[in-house]
Every structure is written in C-alpha cells, then in structure tokens.
Design a protein around this motif. Structure first.
Motif, PDB file in Angstrom:
ATOM      1  N   ALA A 360      -0.526   8.784   0.049  1.00 17.71           N
ATOM      2  CA  ALA A 360       0.617   8.370   0.862  1.00 17.71           C
ATOM      3  C   ALA A 360       0.146   7.530   2.037  1.00 17.71           C
ATOM      4  O   ALA A 360      -1.006   7.640   2.490  1.00 17.71           O
ATOM      5  N   ARG A 363       3.021   4.215   7.956  1.00 14.16           N
ATOM      6  CA  ARG A 363       2.891   2.920   8.645  1.00 14.16           C
ATOM      7  C   ARG A 363       4.114   2.699   9.524  1.00 14.16           C
ATOM      8  O   ARG A 363       5.250   2.776   9.046  1.00 14.16           O
ATOM      9  N   ALA A 366       6.974   5.190   9.273  1.00 14.37           N
ATOM     10  CA  ALA A 366       7.681   5.363   8.005  1.00 14.37           C
ATOM     11  C   ALA A 366       6.706   5.823   6.929  1.00 14.37           C
ATOM     12  O   ALA A 366       5.582   5.303   6.837  1.00 14.37           O
ATOM     13  N   TRP A 367       7.151   6.777   6.114  1.00 19.09           N
ATOM     14  CA  TRP A 367       6.330   7.289   5.017  1.00 19.09           C
ATOM     15  C   TRP A 367       6.497   6.430   3.762  1.00 19.09           C
ATOM     16  O   TRP A 367       7.609   6.068   3.401  1.00 19.09           O
ATOM     17  N   HIS A 368       5.392   6.108   3.112  1.00 23.70           N
ATOM     18  CA  HIS A 368       5.364   5.508   1.788  1.00 23.70           C
ATOM     19  C   HIS A 368       4.571   6.478   0.918  1.00 23.70           C
ATOM     20  O   HIS A 368       3.329   6.522   0.990  1.00 23.70           O
ATOM     21  N   ASP A 370       4.030   6.974  -2.372  1.00 21.13           N
ATOM     22  CA  ASP A 370       3.324   6.690  -3.628  1.00 21.13           C
ATOM     23  C   ASP A 370       2.807   5.262  -3.607  1.00 21.13           C
ATOM     24  O   ASP A 370       3.305   4.390  -4.331  1.00 21.13           O
ATOM     25  N   VAL A 371       1.794   5.000  -2.790  1.00 20.82           N
ATOM     26  CA  VAL A 371       1.299   3.639  -2.651  1.00 20.82           C
ATOM     27  C   VAL A 371       0.498   3.196  -3.857  1.00 20.82           C
ATOM     28  O   VAL A 371       0.271   1.998  -4.050  1.00 20.82           O
ATOM     29  N   LYS A 373       1.437   3.877  -7.045  1.00 20.17           N
ATOM     30  CA  LYS A 373       2.405   3.679  -8.149  1.00 20.17           C
ATOM     31  C   LYS A 373       1.913   4.313  -9.446  1.00 20.17           C
ATOM     32  O   LYS A 373       1.854   3.677 -10.505  1.00 20.17           O
ATOM     33  N   ASP A 408      -2.457   2.072  10.553  1.00 24.40           N
ATOM     34  CA  ASP A 408      -2.132   2.753   9.294  1.00 24.40           C
ATOM     35  C   ASP A 408      -2.778   4.133   9.247  1.00 24.40           C
ATOM     36  O   ASP A 408      -3.890   4.333   9.744  1.00 24.40           O
ATOM     37  N   ARG A 428       7.729  16.202   6.380  1.00 23.89           N
ATOM     38  CA  ARG A 428       7.491  14.785   6.651  1.00 23.89           C
ATOM     39  C   ARG A 428       7.698  14.474   8.131  1.00 23.89           C
ATOM     40  O   ARG A 428       6.906  13.736   8.736  1.00 23.89           O
ATOM     41  N   ARG A 432       4.698  13.304  10.533  1.00 20.19           N
ATOM     42  CA  ARG A 432       4.885  11.981  11.138  1.00 20.19           C
ATOM     43  C   ARG A 432       4.622  12.063  12.643  1.00 20.19           C
ATOM     44  O   ARG A 432       3.941  11.193  13.209  1.00 20.19           O
TER      45      ARG A 432
END
Length: 471
Positions: A360, A363, A366-368, A370-371, A373, A408, A428, A432
């Motif tokens: 994960a 940035r 904000a959470w991403h 599944d970078v 994929k 990051d 989350r 965060r």
C-alpha cells in the motif's frame, strides 16, 4: 571406576601436590577465619629442587596466580606416559587410524614449557580499604537543601511516580482497537511453544522490531504473533528482513521483505524465516543487474532476474525438506520483497512477490491500497483464501514502482495487516494519522501503532514501512 587424574596427569596419588592448595587455604582463611585449616604442605627448598633430576623438575608445576589453571604437561611427558592405559591408547590401531584419516587437521602442540622453580610468595593479609571521607555538600548561597525522596522508586510521600517524572514513565497502554469493544483475545503475549514439541518454534520470539535510516530513507519494521497463535501456544509464522545488498555506495539497495508461513503447513514458521535469508543471498548475487534494470526502468530484465532468484530459493527450500524427511509443502510460505536503491537519483523501486499480502501507498494523506495491481486482477471483489507459495511455486510477480515522491509512505505487509487495512476505515484513519504526518515514529511507537486491533482479524501481522524523504 575411573580414577580422577591429578595435576601431573597420573592417578591422583598422594605424591603429587595440588598447586592451588596454598592459594585455596589463603582465601579460606579470609572468608572463614574460624574454620580449622589443614596442616600446610612443606615446600621443597631451592637446594632440594636443584638436586632433583631434570624429569622430576619438569613435573613440578609453576607458581600460579589465583584463578588460573596449572599448565598442562606436554603430550608424551613422563606422567602422561606413566598413566594407566596411556601407552596402550597411544599405540592402539583405532587411534592410529583416526590420526591418519583424511580431512582431519593435526593439532599443533605448543612448544615445551619449562617452569622456573622458586619459592612461592607468602600470602598477603587482606584488609578492607579505608572508606573515603564524604565530600561536603555544595549548594548556592541561600539555597535550601532539597527534601529527601522516599519510597521504592524515589517518589516523595503521597506523590506518584508519573507526576514526579512526567513523560519519562508514561505508558502507551494497550493497542487501540476498532469498534466499541476490543477483541476477546488478550492484546499481550500469551502461551509460548514448547521446546520439547519443536525447538525451531520455541526459539522464535513473539515480537520482532527493526529499523534503519539511510539519508532521506527511513524504515520501520515489526512482526507480531497473532492473537490466535498466542492463545493456542503456537509459533509466529511470519518473518521479516531489513538489510542491504549490492556494492557499497551508490550500488547498494535496501532489501525489505516479509514472509507469511501458510497456516496449514506444519513447518511454515521455518520456511518463512528461511526464504528471507535465501532471498538476501541470491538477490545480492544479482544486485548489480537488478539495479541496472531499475535505472533503465527495464521490467522484462527485472522480471527475469526475479524469477531466477525465486527458482533457486524454491529448490533450496525443497532440498531442506528432503534432508529433514518432510514434504516440501510442509514449509509453504509466501514472500514479498521491495528493493530500494540508495542512489537518490534512482526513484524506481523494484517489487517481487510469491503469494498474497499487501503493498500500500500513503501519499498526501490518501491511501492507495493495491499499488502493485495483483490482489484482484479480475475486479470481482471476491476474497480467495488460496495463495501461491514457495517452494511449490517457482516464479515471481514482478513490478516496477515509479517514481517515488518525497513524503511517500510505502507499506509492505502480510495479509494479517493488509486484509483489515482494506476492510476497516478506523484502522486506515488511525494509521494515516500515525504515519502520514511527516514525522517518522520511533521503533516502540511504530510497534504499538502496528498492533491496532480489529475484531475477527487475529492472524500474525508483519509490516515493513518505508518513509521517502526529500530527494
């Protein structure tokens, strides 16, 4: 019954004196002055020693300091040769066969030591050293002396330690949890595996904390035994690794890895730790080629190198199973690796994985989740409990993550963290605030933050988190 040998190597008969006896009697007279002492043994004079034959002089031990052992006689000395059975043992066919066996290094004997015979120094009388006079108390003129502190920890009467020392003794308390009620399991280590049932499991710690800082890059890592494993007294099946590979300087990379032993595999706790070590060995061997692929953003070259390393790891893990009379699937484990160049000009990060877990990115708040994929390529939203695992799987999922941006926060973790992170908003929000505020937490704070609890998620939890500083 075997007879105990005396200092000279013979049978411990009365004709050989103990060289430590005088020292022992001197110490005994100090620590137990009222205890009757045995009559002192008469020491031979210098004239008597000079009249002895050379062989007799060698048998006399040299004077020893307290606590030292007497020097050993050279091999084949008169006492050793005269010991019962010594000549027979030296000439036995079994000993001659062992001494001439190939691959056995011959022990080098020390040069012959001829002690200097002299009269032992008389024992010194012990007396306690005089206590120094207390130094006068110094304080500014007009200042009143501070009242004495009482209690076992130095607190004054009726004043708790926390109020006296402030933040120095503040406690984080139990880990935070999601929802109105905490999970039923205790949030602290419980029963441990038994050494009798499996030494490899018994020596694994309940918790591992690690970290590093290299220029603008900062790493924190933690692996925690799951609540269910604690309750059942089972080992932690997760493992992690934080190390460096490659050529020192700009040719180096951080290697960050987590591994999750498959729960149904009997020795997956061994497999997860073993693949972290093997990944370090084989990725280091091709580190320069991997770094070149990251510099050029060459995904095919990186994938080929990753597959080669994973294939070697799988073969060696299966070989370990065979040597221990186990099936290869007994060591089943996942593996997730992140390669981070220490050269600040290279902003590409290499990723390779076998099996499930999470990668994960946090940035700009904000959470991403599944970078890479890889978790749900079909977009069905279904959770699949099956996973690829080493040593049965011998190819890797490889990705290039670029470009890394200052600020990051990249999270590499096992599914003990990735699954609740994806499914619980409170977790989350908590992470965060803990990890995305710009300041990197200390190792103890990071461990506490990583243990944020979510009901029904009681698996082992491992995370390696990378903070990207300014380029």
């Amino acid at each position: 019954m075997m007879e105990q040998e005396g200092p000279g190597g013979s049978g411990g008969d009365a004709g050989h004196d103990d060289p430590l006896q005088a020292v022992w009697q001197s110490v005994e007279s100090i620590v137990a002055p009222g205890r009757p002492q045995p009559p002192p043994q008469q020491q031979p004079s210098s004239q008597q020693l000079s009249q002895q034959q050379p062989s007799q002089q060698l048998s006399q031990p040299s004077q020893q300091l307290p606590g030292q052992l007497p020097p050993q006689q050279p091999p084949g000395g008169p006492e050793a040769q005269g010991a019962p059975g010594a000549r027979e043992a030296q000439g036995s066919p079994r000993v001659r066969e062992w001494q001439s066996a190939p691959g056995v290094l011959e022990r080098q004997s020390a040069p012959e030591h001829r002690p200097v015979c002299q009269e032992p120094a008389p024992a010194r009388e012990w007396a306690p050293a005089p206590e120094p006079a207390p130094a006068p108390e110094r304080r500014p003129a007009g200042a009143e002396p501070a009242p004495p502190l009482g209690g076992p920890f130095g607190e004054s009467a009726g004043e708790p330690v926390g109020e006296l020392l402030g933040e120095a003794v503040s406690a984080l308390g139990e880990p935070r949890h999601s929802g109105k009620r905490p999970p039923s399991y205790a949030p602290v280590p419980q029963g441990l595996p038994s050494a009798g049932e499996g030494p490899a499991a018994a020596v694994l710690p309940d918790i591992v904390v690690d970290g590093a800082a290299y220029g603008p890059l900062t790493v924190r890592a933690a692996s925690v035994r799951g609540d269910s494993h604690r309750y059942l007294g089972e080992p932690r099946q997760d493992a992690l690794c934080v190390t460096r590979i490659g050529t020192p300087g700009t040719g180096e990379m951080l290697l960050l890895a987590v591994a999750d032993g498959v729960g149904s595999a009997a020795r997956s706790h061994v497999g997860s730790n073993q693949v972290c070590r093997l990944a370090t060995v084989y990725l280091d061997r091709v580190a320069q080629a991997l770094l070149s692929a990251l510099r050029a953003d060459d995904l095919p070259a990186f994938t080929e190198l990753a597959d080669e390393a994973v294939g070697r790891i799988a073969v060696l893990l299966a070989d370990l199973a065979m040597h221990e009379n186990q099936k290869p699937e007994a060591y089943a484990t996942t593996l997730r690796v992140l390669l981070v160049p220490l050269d600040p000009a290279v902003r590409t990060r290499g990723f390779l994985a076998v099996g499930d877990g999470g990668t994960a990115l946090l940035r700009a708040g904000a959470w991403h989740l599944d970078v890479t994929k890889e978790e749900d390529p079909d977009g069905s939203g279904m959770i699949d409990t099956r996973t690829a695992a080493l040593p049965l799987t011998r190819t890797a999922v490889a990705r290039l993550l670029a470009p890394a941006m200052p600020g990051d926060v990249l999270v590499l973790c096992t599914d003990g963290l990735s699954t609740p992170l994806a499914g619980d908003q409170e977790m989350r929000d908590f992470l965060r605030a803990a990890w995305g505020g710009g300041a990197v937490p200390g190792p103890v704070d990071f461990l506490w933050q990583t243990q944020f609890r979510v009901k029904s998620y009681d698996d082992d939890r491992s995370a390696v988190v990378l903070w990207e500083g300014p380029a």
